[in-house]
Structures are given as structure tokens and as C-alpha cells.
Design an enzyme around this catalytic site. Structure first.
Site, mmCIF file in Angstrom:
data_model
loop_
_atom_site.group_PDB
_atom_site.id
_atom_site.type_symbol
_atom_site.label_atom_id
_atom_site.label_comp_id
_atom_site.label_asym_id
_atom_site.label_seq_id
_atom_site.Cartn_x
_atom_site.Cartn_y
_atom_site.Cartn_z
ATOM 1 N N SER A 147 41.381 -2.183 -98.777
ATOM 2 C CA SER A 147 42.551 -1.511 -99.343
ATOM 3 C C SER A 147 43.361 -0.951 -98.189
ATOM 4 O O SER A 147 42.804 -0.635 -97.129
ATOM 5 C CB SER A 147 42.092 -0.355 -100.250
ATOM 6 O OG SER A 147 43.187 0.471 -100.570
ATOM 7 N N TYR A 160 36.844 7.057 -101.374
ATOM 8 C CA TYR A 160 37.259 5.676 -101.663
ATOM 9 C C TYR A 160 37.753 5.001 -100.382
ATOM 10 O O TYR A 160 37.359 3.880 -100.053
ATOM 11 C CB TYR A 160 38.355 5.697 -102.736
ATOM 12 C CG TYR A 160 38.978 4.354 -103.022
ATOM 13 C CD1 TYR A 160 38.335 3.431 -103.837
ATOM 14 C CD2 TYR A 160 40.217 4.006 -102.482
ATOM 15 C CE1 TYR A 160 38.911 2.193 -104.101
ATOM 16 C CE2 TYR A 160 40.792 2.777 -102.733
ATOM 17 C CZ TYR A 160 40.140 1.872 -103.554
ATOM 18 O OH TYR A 160 40.713 0.651 -103.809
#
Ligand SMILES: NC(=O)c1ccc[n+]([C@@H]2O[C@H](COP(=O)([O-])OP(=O)(O)OC[C@H]3O[C@@H](n4cnc5c(N)ncnc54)[C@H](O)[C@@H]3O)[C@@H](O)[C@H]2O)c1
Length: 266
Positions: A147, A160
Site C-alpha cells: 500500500s 496497517y
């Protein structure tokens, strides 16, 4: 969805393929001729009657479940050409709830274990199990879903982001280990996209709180910081992954491709 590549004869595994980005990747790979294995906690009913899509119930964070899934794939197809480590989870959390109003949005040990188990351990378990077969075949490709948050960090998403940064490092390291066996390892780093179930209302509310924003303004603020002025389409991400999993990308390994409409940091 048009066919733009020939993947006939290829066997591709997509973890977390039942919804969101994974679902778009499954459809793109399938429409370009591949046999696709969906390894997910739950099935997608539109895949059930498709003979080119094989659903295997699998928890990527559980070694027995992963090993059993890989065995079923080998039993049915005899090989694994590609693995997309797409299954992932996110819980927006602050390191410390300095606003003092929503202690549930402060990162707990349980939140940490949940995200690390799926996003990091799951990628390790699936990659190791697939690589054992790919080494014997002397061919294969592993694509890891990272990401932009894993490259830049993200307010309200430290854990995350950490898991996605780890994935980025696994990509570089495994590419070095597996290159001599003709196995490529590549990463993909999307940024802000059309909404998926991961970005549901509850997640938006949590993210807005961690950033001190109104939950109704988070997405419009996002759009201001994307130079191309719009979120990414799930099919755009799927096309990139389809290309990276194909032999057309035969010399791309050890790198992570950012797909973000030129957004870098915020
Ligand atoms: N959506 C985005 O904007 C975005 C941006 C950057 C990166 N990503 C990454 O892309 C991937 C897909 O994201 P998404 O938005 O489509 O998510 P999603 O929540 O919509 O879908 C995730 C899928 O993974 C499955 N899954 C979850 N835990 C699992 C487990 N333990 N074992 C097997 N399957 C499991 C779910 O059942 C679901 O089908 C994730 O790794 C995510 O971190 C997403």
C-alpha cells in the site's frame, strides 16, 4: 470485460479474492484465460458456477489451512503459476488517543495481532507454501499487495502501514532468494481507490476520528490530494496485477509498483 492478454493454461491463486480489489483481479485473470483459485474465508456466489474459478476456503493466517489450500490446488491443477497475496485487513487506530474521546480507536494489542497476523503472517505462510512448489517447477510469480501507506506511513493507520511496509521488504528479499529459481516476486502499492468493503462506513468513521476530521469530509479531502483528481479504479489495479502476473512482465522482480494517480505523501 475485454480480453487483452493470453493467460490460457495458467493457474493463478488470489487470496482474499471474494470481494473488493481481489474480486476484480479474479475476474480480470479469468477473462484473460487463466484458471483462478480464490482462497478466502468466504465465497463469492457469482463465482460458484464458473468452472474456471475454484474456491477453496482458507484462512491465510493459519498454516494448516494454507497448506491444505495449496495441496488442493496441486491435486486439481498439478502446478501453481502465480500467487497474489491480496487478503488484508485494516483497523484505523491512533497510537495514543490524544483526543481522549474514543478509547476504542487507540491501537490495542488485539488490533495489532489481528492486522499483523493476516497482513504479514498470512503473506509469509502463503508465499512459503507456494514457493516450495514453484522451486520444484523452476517457475512462478508472487505478487504482494502492499500500500502507499506502507511506503509513506499514514496518520491513524500506523499498524496497517507497518504491515504493508513489511510486505514491501519481503518482496525485495524473496525476489533475491527466489530469482535463481526463475521465480519473480513483485509488489503493488495502491493508494486511494473506489470504495471496497474494507473502506466501509465504520472504517471511515474511525479514520476521520484519528485525523480529527468530520467523517463526511474524509473522502473529499482525499480527492484534493490526488494530483490526477480522482480515486483509482479497482479495474486499473486489477489490470496492473494481471500484467505483473503474466509472462509479459518476465524481467520485473524485487520492486513494488505504486499505483496512486501521482499522490505521494500527505
Ligand atoms: N482498498 C484500498 O483502497 C486499498 C489500498 C491499498 C492497499 N489495499 C490492499 O488491498 C488488499 C485488498 O483490499 P480490499 O480493499 O479489496 O479489502 P476487502 O476487505 O474489500 O477484501 C479483503 C478480502 O480478504 C478476505 N480476507 C480477510 N481476512 C482473511 C483471511 N484471514 N484469510 C483469507 N481471506 C481473508 C476477506 O474475506 C475479503 O474477501 C488488502 O491487502 C489491502 O490492504 C487496499
Amino acid at each position: 470485460m475485454e480480453k487483452w492478454m493470453d493467460l490460457s493454461g495458467k493457474v493463478m491463486i488470489v487470496t482474499g479474492g471474494s470481494q473488493g480489489i481481489g474480486e476484480h483481479v479474479v475476474k480480470t485473470l479469468r477473462n484473460n484465460g487463466a484458471a483462478v483459485v480464490v482462497a478466502d474465508l468466504r465465497n463469492n456466489e457469482t463465482f460458484e458456477k464458473d468452472e474456471n474459478i475454484f474456491f477453496v476456503e482458507c484462512n491465510v493466517a493459519d498454516k494448516k489451512s494454507v497448506d491444505s489450500m495449496m495441496e488442493q490446488v496441486i491435486k486439481k491443477y498439478g502446478k501453481i503459476d502465480g500467487l497474489l497475496n491480496n487478503a488484508g485487513v485494516s483497523r484505523p487506530r491512533l497510537l495514543v488517543d490524544f483526543y481522549g474521546k474514543r478509547p476504542e480507536y487507540e491501537l490495542s494489542e488485539e488490533d495489532f495481532d489481528f492486522m499483523v497476523n493476516v497482513n504479514q503472517k498470512g503473506v509469509f505462510l502463503c508465499s512459503q507454501a507456494a514457493a516450495r512448489y514453484m522451486i520444484k517447477q523452476k517457475s512462478g510469480v508472487i505478487v504482494n499487495m502492499s500500500s502507499e501507506a506502507g511506503m509513506q506511513g499514514s496518520k491513524g493507520q500506523s499498524c496497517y502501514s507497518g504491515t504493508k511496509g513489511a510486505v514491501l521488504s519481503y518482496t525485495m528479499s524473496w525476489a533475491k532468494e527466489l530469482g535463481p529459481y526463475n521465480i519473480r516476486v513483485v509488489g503493488v502499492a495502491p493508494s486511494i481507490n473506489e470504495r471496497t468493503p474494507m473502506n466501509n462506513d465504520a472504517a471511515f468513521e474511525a479514520l476521520a476520528y484519528t485525523r480529527g476530521q468530520d467523517k463526511n469530509n474524509v473522502s473529499s479531502d482525499y480527492e484534493k490530494v490526488i494530483p490526477m483528481g480522482r480515486p483509482g479504479k479497482l479495474d486499473e489495479i486489477a489490470d496492473l496485477i494481471c500484467y505483473l502476473m503474466s509472462d509479459r512482465a518476465s524481467y520485473i522482480s524485487g520492486t513494488t509498483v505504486n499505483i496512486s494517480g501521482a499522490k505521494s505523501t500527505r
